[in-house]
Design a protein around this motif. Structure first.
Motif, PDB file in Angstrom:
ATOM      1  N   TYR A   1     -25.526 -41.725 172.725  1.00  0.00           N
ATOM      2  CA  TYR A   1     -25.606 -41.872 171.274  1.00  0.00           C
ATOM      3  C   TYR A   1     -27.009 -41.499 170.801  1.00  0.00           C
ATOM      4  O   TYR A   1     -27.983 -41.664 171.523  1.00  0.00           O
ATOM      5  CB  TYR A   1     -25.324 -43.315 170.852  1.00  0.00           C
ATOM      6  CG  TYR A   1     -23.967 -43.839 171.272  1.00  0.00           C
ATOM      7  CD1 TYR A   1     -22.875 -43.768 170.414  1.00  0.00           C
ATOM      8  CD2 TYR A   1     -23.783 -44.421 172.525  1.00  0.00           C
ATOM      9  CE1 TYR A   1     -21.633 -44.254 170.792  1.00  0.00           C
ATOM     10  CE2 TYR A   1     -22.546 -44.907 172.913  1.00  0.00           C
ATOM     11  CZ  TYR A   1     -21.475 -44.818 172.051  1.00  0.00           C
ATOM     12  OH  TYR A   1     -20.251 -45.304 172.437  1.00  0.00           O
ATOM     13  N   GLU A   2     -27.091 -41.031 169.560  1.00  0.00           N
ATOM     14  CA  GLU A   2     -28.392 -40.778 168.945  1.00  0.00           C
ATOM     15  C   GLU A   2     -28.426 -41.436 167.578  1.00  0.00           C
ATOM     16  O   GLU A   2     -27.478 -41.344 166.803  1.00  0.00           O
ATOM     17  CB  GLU A   2     -28.663 -39.277 168.817  1.00  0.00           C
ATOM     18  CG  GLU A   2     -30.067 -38.966 168.338  1.00  0.00           C
ATOM     19  CD  GLU A   2     -30.402 -37.484 168.393  1.00  0.00           C
ATOM     20  OE1 GLU A   2     -31.560 -37.131 168.107  1.00  0.00           O
ATOM     21  OE2 GLU A   2     -29.508 -36.672 168.725  1.00  0.00           O
TER      22      GLU A   2
ATOM     23  N   HIS B   1     -33.794 -34.650 169.812  1.00  0.00           N
ATOM     24  CA  HIS B   1     -32.446 -34.393 169.283  1.00  0.00           C
ATOM     25  C   HIS B   1     -31.747 -33.317 170.109  1.00  0.00           C
ATOM     26  O   HIS B   1     -30.587 -33.479 170.521  1.00  0.00           O
ATOM     27  CB  HIS B   1     -32.559 -33.964 167.823  1.00  0.00           C
ATOM     28  CG  HIS B   1     -31.279 -33.546 167.192  1.00  0.00           C
ATOM     29  ND1 HIS B   1     -30.109 -34.280 167.299  1.00  0.00           N
ATOM     30  CD2 HIS B   1     -30.961 -32.464 166.425  1.00  0.00           C
ATOM     31  CE1 HIS B   1     -29.144 -33.675 166.634  1.00  0.00           C
ATOM     32  NE2 HIS B   1     -29.638 -32.571 166.104  1.00  0.00           N
ATOM     33  N   SER B   2     -32.448 -32.231 170.381  1.00  0.00           N
ATOM     34  CA  SER B   2     -31.872 -31.150 171.181  1.00  0.00           C
ATOM     35  C   SER B   2     -31.526 -31.644 172.586  1.00  0.00           C
ATOM     36  O   SER B   2     -30.433 -31.368 173.114  1.00  0.00           O
ATOM     37  CB  SER B   2     -32.858 -29.985 171.258  1.00  0.00           C
ATOM     38  OG  SER B   2     -32.371 -28.955 172.073  1.00  0.00           O
TER      39      SER B   2
ATOM     40  N   TYR C   1     -21.300 -40.792 167.742  1.00  0.00           N
ATOM     41  CA  TYR C   1     -22.346 -40.371 168.671  1.00  0.00           C
ATOM     42  C   TYR C   1     -23.634 -39.993 167.958  1.00  0.00           C
ATOM     43  O   TYR C   1     -24.709 -39.981 168.584  1.00  0.00           O
ATOM     44  CB  TYR C   1     -21.835 -39.240 169.548  1.00  0.00           C
ATOM     45  CG  TYR C   1     -20.744 -39.714 170.487  1.00  0.00           C
ATOM     46  CD1 TYR C   1     -21.049 -40.557 171.544  1.00  0.00           C
ATOM     47  CD2 TYR C   1     -19.416 -39.357 170.282  1.00  0.00           C
ATOM     48  CE1 TYR C   1     -20.063 -41.027 172.389  1.00  0.00           C
ATOM     49  CE2 TYR C   1     -18.419 -39.822 171.119  1.00  0.00           C
ATOM     50  CZ  TYR C   1     -18.751 -40.659 172.175  1.00  0.00           C
ATOM     51  OH  TYR C   1     -17.763 -41.134 173.001  1.00  0.00           O
ATOM     52  N   GLU C   2     -23.562 -39.693 166.683  1.00  0.00           N
ATOM     53  CA  GLU C   2     -24.756 -39.490 165.860  1.00  0.00           C
ATOM     54  C   GLU C   2     -24.678 -40.480 164.698  1.00  0.00           C
ATOM     55  O   GLU C   2     -23.796 -40.381 163.840  1.00  0.00           O
ATOM     56  CB  GLU C   2     -24.860 -38.052 165.368  1.00  0.00           C
ATOM     57  CG  GLU C   2     -25.074 -37.058 166.509  1.00  0.00           C
ATOM     58  CD  GLU C   2     -25.407 -35.657 166.035  1.00  0.00           C
ATOM     59  OE1 GLU C   2     -25.142 -35.343 164.846  1.00  0.00           O
ATOM     60  OE2 GLU C   2     -25.947 -34.870 166.837  1.00  0.00           O
TER      61      GLU C   2
ATOM     62  N   ARG D   1     -25.691 -35.333 176.394  1.00  0.00           N
ATOM     63  CA  ARG D   1     -24.343 -35.818 176.086  1.00  0.00           C
ATOM     64  C   ARG D   1     -23.282 -34.884 176.666  1.00  0.00           C
ATOM     65  O   ARG D   1     -22.316 -35.330 177.302  1.00  0.00           O
ATOM     66  CB  ARG D   1     -24.160 -35.942 174.568  1.00  0.00           C
ATOM     67  CG  ARG D   1     -22.782 -36.461 174.149  1.00  0.00           C
ATOM     68  CD  ARG D   1     -22.626 -36.496 172.637  1.00  0.00           C
ATOM     69  NE  ARG D   1     -23.643 -37.323 172.028  1.00  0.00           N
ATOM     70  CZ  ARG D   1     -24.529 -36.888 171.130  1.00  0.00           C
ATOM     71  NH1 ARG D   1     -24.532 -35.605 170.747  1.00  0.00           N
ATOM     72  NH2 ARG D   1     -25.413 -37.710 170.619  1.00  0.00           N
ATOM     73  N   LEU D   2     -23.459 -33.598 176.462  1.00  0.00           N
ATOM     74  CA  LEU D   2     -22.490 -32.627 176.963  1.00  0.00           C
ATOM     75  C   LEU D   2     -22.517 -32.568 178.489  1.00  0.00           C
ATOM     76  O   LEU D   2     -21.469 -32.483 179.137  1.00  0.00           O
ATOM     77  CB  LEU D   2     -22.782 -31.253 176.368  1.00  0.00           C
ATOM     78  CG  LEU D   2     -21.724 -30.172 176.604  1.00  0.00           C
ATOM     79  CD1 LEU D   2     -20.378 -30.581 176.022  1.00  0.00           C
ATOM     80  CD2 LEU D   2     -22.178 -28.852 175.988  1.00  0.00           C
TER      81      LEU D   2
ATOM     82  N   SER E   1     -20.637 -35.548 179.893  1.00  0.00           N
ATOM     83  CA  SER E   1     -19.320 -35.829 179.315  1.00  0.00           C
ATOM     84  C   SER E   1     -18.179 -35.733 180.326  1.00  0.00           C
ATOM     85  O   SER E   1     -17.212 -36.503 180.252  1.00  0.00           O
ATOM     86  CB  SER E   1     -19.046 -34.886 178.135  1.00  0.00           C
ATOM     87  OG  SER E   1     -19.046 -33.529 178.558  1.00  0.00           O
TER      88      SER E   1
ATOM     89  N   THR F   1     -30.912 -34.684 173.574  1.00  0.00           N
ATOM     90  CA  THR F   1     -29.818 -35.660 173.541  1.00  0.00           C
ATOM     91  C   THR F   1     -28.465 -34.968 173.484  1.00  0.00           C
ATOM     92  O   THR F   1     -27.509 -35.379 174.161  1.00  0.00           O
ATOM     93  CB  THR F   1     -29.977 -36.616 172.344  1.00  0.00           C
ATOM     94  OG1 THR F   1     -31.264 -37.250 172.411  1.00  0.00           O
ATOM     95  CG2 THR F   1     -28.895 -37.679 172.340  1.00  0.00           C
ATOM     96  N   LYS F   2     -28.374 -33.913 172.685  1.00  0.00           N
ATOM     97  CA  LYS F   2     -27.119 -33.162 172.602  1.00  0.00           C
ATOM     98  C   LYS F   2     -26.772 -32.536 173.955  1.00  0.00           C
ATOM     99  O   LYS F   2     -25.611 -32.557 174.378  1.00  0.00           O
ATOM    100  CB  LYS F   2     -27.239 -32.077 171.518  1.00  0.00           C
ATOM    101  CG  LYS F   2     -27.319 -32.619 170.103  1.00  0.00           C
ATOM    102  CD  LYS F   2     -27.693 -31.537 169.108  1.00  0.00           C
ATOM    103  CE  LYS F   2     -26.539 -30.630 168.793  1.00  0.00           C
ATOM    104  NZ  LYS F   2     -25.532 -31.269 167.926  1.00  0.00           N
ATOM    105  N   ALA F   3     -27.787 -31.984 174.622  1.00  0.00           N
ATOM    106  CA  ALA F   3     -27.555 -31.376 175.937  1.00  0.00           C
ATOM    107  C   ALA F   3     -27.156 -32.435 176.963  1.00  0.00           C
ATOM    108  O   ALA F   3     -26.258 -32.219 177.787  1.00  0.00           O
ATOM    109  CB  ALA F   3     -28.814 -30.643 176.390  1.00  0.00           C
TER     110      ALA F   3
END
Length: 248
Positions: A178-179, A159-160, A217-218, A166-167, A170, A162-164
């Protein structure tokens, strides 16, 4: 994002939610390739779905290199990667004696395997006019489940990451990240763990597809996952305790 007429790779597509995702995307008019560790199961699933197959263990560097070579030659238009392959073992931290071995195996597939394959395929994905990476996580990435403790850890790490990711992508590419956070899904794997009354995998695949089409995205799959995420930010401790009633 509109997922039609795309070339899509689904890891762990020979069973469970991966199989359902592959079936759904195939029905939407996409060219789908599925991967799996078990060659016999993979070939059977490929025939049933009428999709192409590539044997793959995401923990194997040589398997990943072989897959990239095949994709570079046969599927140069690959634009969507679904990282679904996963591994989990049910146990309780207070009882287990081989936690390190279990955790290492789970992280090797759920976290490092996903990163390995994603990084290897990024150049191909970046070359498309648009692309997507879909990481199938779990609601336990948000709140750990005591009988899947280190599996929960691995999904929290994913999860962590994936967020990194994505940013990071971007402003430098046309890749959307997407997660997916499923609640309990009815699969052979969850039934083997004694977990019943899960959401049908085909229903989960439809929810995932709808979420992507709306650029969510989530994507939380199932009412339980939606409520858990909502409640976690209101009261993290109570949400943790409620999910794990009678387990501690």
């Amino acid at each position: 994002m509109n997922i039609t007429n795309k070339t899509i790779l689904v890891t762990g597509g020979n069973s469970g939610i991966g199989f359902a995702i592959a079936k759904h995307f195939k029905a939407q008019g996409n060219r789908v390739i599925i991967t799996g560790r078990d060659k016999t199961k993979l070939e059977k699933a490929g025939q049933e779905l009428s999709v192409e197959t590539i044997p793959l263990d995401t923990t194997s560097e040589s398997d990943v290199k072989n897959l990239v070579a095949i994709v570079s030659e046969k599927y140069k238009d690959l634009s969507i990667l679904v990282n679904n392959a996963g591994l989990g073992q049910g146990y309780n931290l207070r009882d287990a004696e081989n936690i390190i071995e279990i955790a290492t195996a789970e992280f090797a597939t759920n976290y490092f395997g996903t990163i390995r394959l994603t990084q290897a395929l990024l150049p191909i994905l970046k070359s498309q006019s648009e692309g997507a990476i879909i990481n199938v996580s779990s609601q336990v990435a948000i709140v750990p489940f005591l009988v899947l403790p280190t599996y929960s850890d691995s999904k929290a790490a994913l999860h962590s990451h994936t967020k990194a990711l994505r940013l990071s992508l971007s402003n430098t590419s046309k890749i959307k990240v997407y997660e997916v956070f499923p609640a309990l899904i009815d699969t052979a794997g969850t039934r083997a763990l004694g977990l019943t009354n899960g959401l049908p995998a085909d229903t989960a695949a439809e929810i995932i597809s709808n979420g992507i089409s709306q650029d969510q995205y989530e994507i939380f799959v199932g009412d339980e996952a939606v409520e858990l995420n909502k409640n976690f930010y209101k009261d993290p401790q109570s949400t943790l305790e409620n999910l794990n009633k009678a387990l501690y």
